[in-house]
Motif scaffolding. Structure first.
Motif, PDB file in Angstrom:
ATOM      1  N   GLY A  91       0.811  -1.208   0.000  1.00 44.78           N
ATOM      2  CA  GLY A  91       0.000   0.000   0.000  1.00 44.78           C
ATOM      3  C   GLY A  91       0.850   1.265   0.000  1.00 44.78           C
ATOM      4  O   GLY A  91       0.532   2.242  -0.683  1.00 44.78           O
ATOM      5  N   ALA A  92       1.940   1.251   0.758  1.00 46.26           N
ATOM      6  CA  ALA A  92       2.839   2.407   0.772  1.00 46.26           C
ATOM      7  C   ALA A  92       3.510   2.596  -0.587  1.00 46.26           C
ATOM      8  O   ALA A  92       3.706   3.734  -1.039  1.00 46.26           O
ATOM      9  CB  ALA A  92       3.895   2.238   1.860  1.00 46.26           C
ATOM     10  N   SER A  93       3.839   1.497  -1.258  1.00 44.35           N
ATOM     11  CA  SER A  93       4.455   1.622  -2.583  1.00 44.35           C
ATOM     12  C   SER A  93       3.443   2.147  -3.602  1.00 44.35           C
ATOM     13  O   SER A  93       3.807   2.932  -4.480  1.00 44.35           O
ATOM     14  CB  SER A  93       5.011   0.280  -3.035  1.00 44.35           C
ATOM     15  OG  SER A  93       3.971  -0.633  -3.306  1.00 44.35           O
ATOM     16  N   ALA A  94       2.171   1.746  -3.480  1.00 43.86           N
ATOM     17  CA  ALA A  94       1.146   2.287  -4.376  1.00 43.86           C
ATOM     18  C   ALA A  94       0.947   3.780  -4.128  1.00 43.86           C
ATOM     19  O   ALA A  94       0.801   4.565  -5.074  1.00 43.86           O
ATOM     20  CB  ALA A  94      -0.171   1.537  -4.190  1.00 43.86           C
ATOM     21  N   ALA A  95       0.968   4.186  -2.859  1.00 48.59           N
ATOM     22  CA  ALA A  95       0.854   5.609  -2.542  1.00 48.59           C
ATOM     23  C   ALA A  95       2.051   6.385  -3.081  1.00 48.59           C
ATOM     24  O   ALA A  95       1.905   7.495  -3.600  1.00 48.59           O
ATOM     25  CB  ALA A  95       0.728   5.797  -1.037  1.00 48.59           C
TER      26      ALA A  95
END
Length: 133
Positions: A91-95
């Motif tokens: 999720g952090a990489s998508a953000a």
């Protein structure tokens, strides 16, 4: 899953004409909304077709029958990783990747690299036994 596949299938038959009417009302000048509604109709068709194929493969579930009892749906529903940190990293990489679209394209590449590592880590989390990290 038959009711779910019909619901999403009807969504496809609803959103495609809505996109055409929206395009006609805006004189085909507002392309973001037109394409967004067309893509929404395509997404509803994809989900509806997937659920239709899955319902043929799985068969009738207790949720699909009118005379089903609550205890018929009991049992194992799948395998979930309750202590996994990989979804948070993903999720952090998508953000980070979406932040890169707003700020600079090089940040998107960093987010995509972290996303590949997180996805591989999440997929192969249990490849060496339970809870082996």
């Amino acid at each position: 899953m038959k009711i779910e596949s019909r619901l999403f299938g009807l969504g496809a038959f609803f959103f495609i004409p809505v996109a055409i009417v929206y395009g006609w009302l805006t004189n085909w000048s507002e392309w973001v909304g037109i394409m967004g509604i067309f893509l929404l109709g395509g997404l509803a068709a994809m989900i509806g077709s997937y659920l239709g194929v899955t319902s043929r493969r799985v068969g009738t579930r207790p949720e699909d029958r009118e005379d089903a009892e609550v205890h018929e749906g009991a049992g194992e529903q799948g395998h979930f990783s309750p202590w996994s940190w990989w979804p948070i990293v993903l999720g952090a990489s998508a953000a980070t990747a979406l932040l890169g679209v707003a700020i600079g394209w090089w940040i998107t590449l960093v987010g995509a690299g972290i996303g590949i590592v997180a996805l591989v880590g999440w997929v192969f989390e249990y490849s060496r036994g339970d809870h082996a990290h």
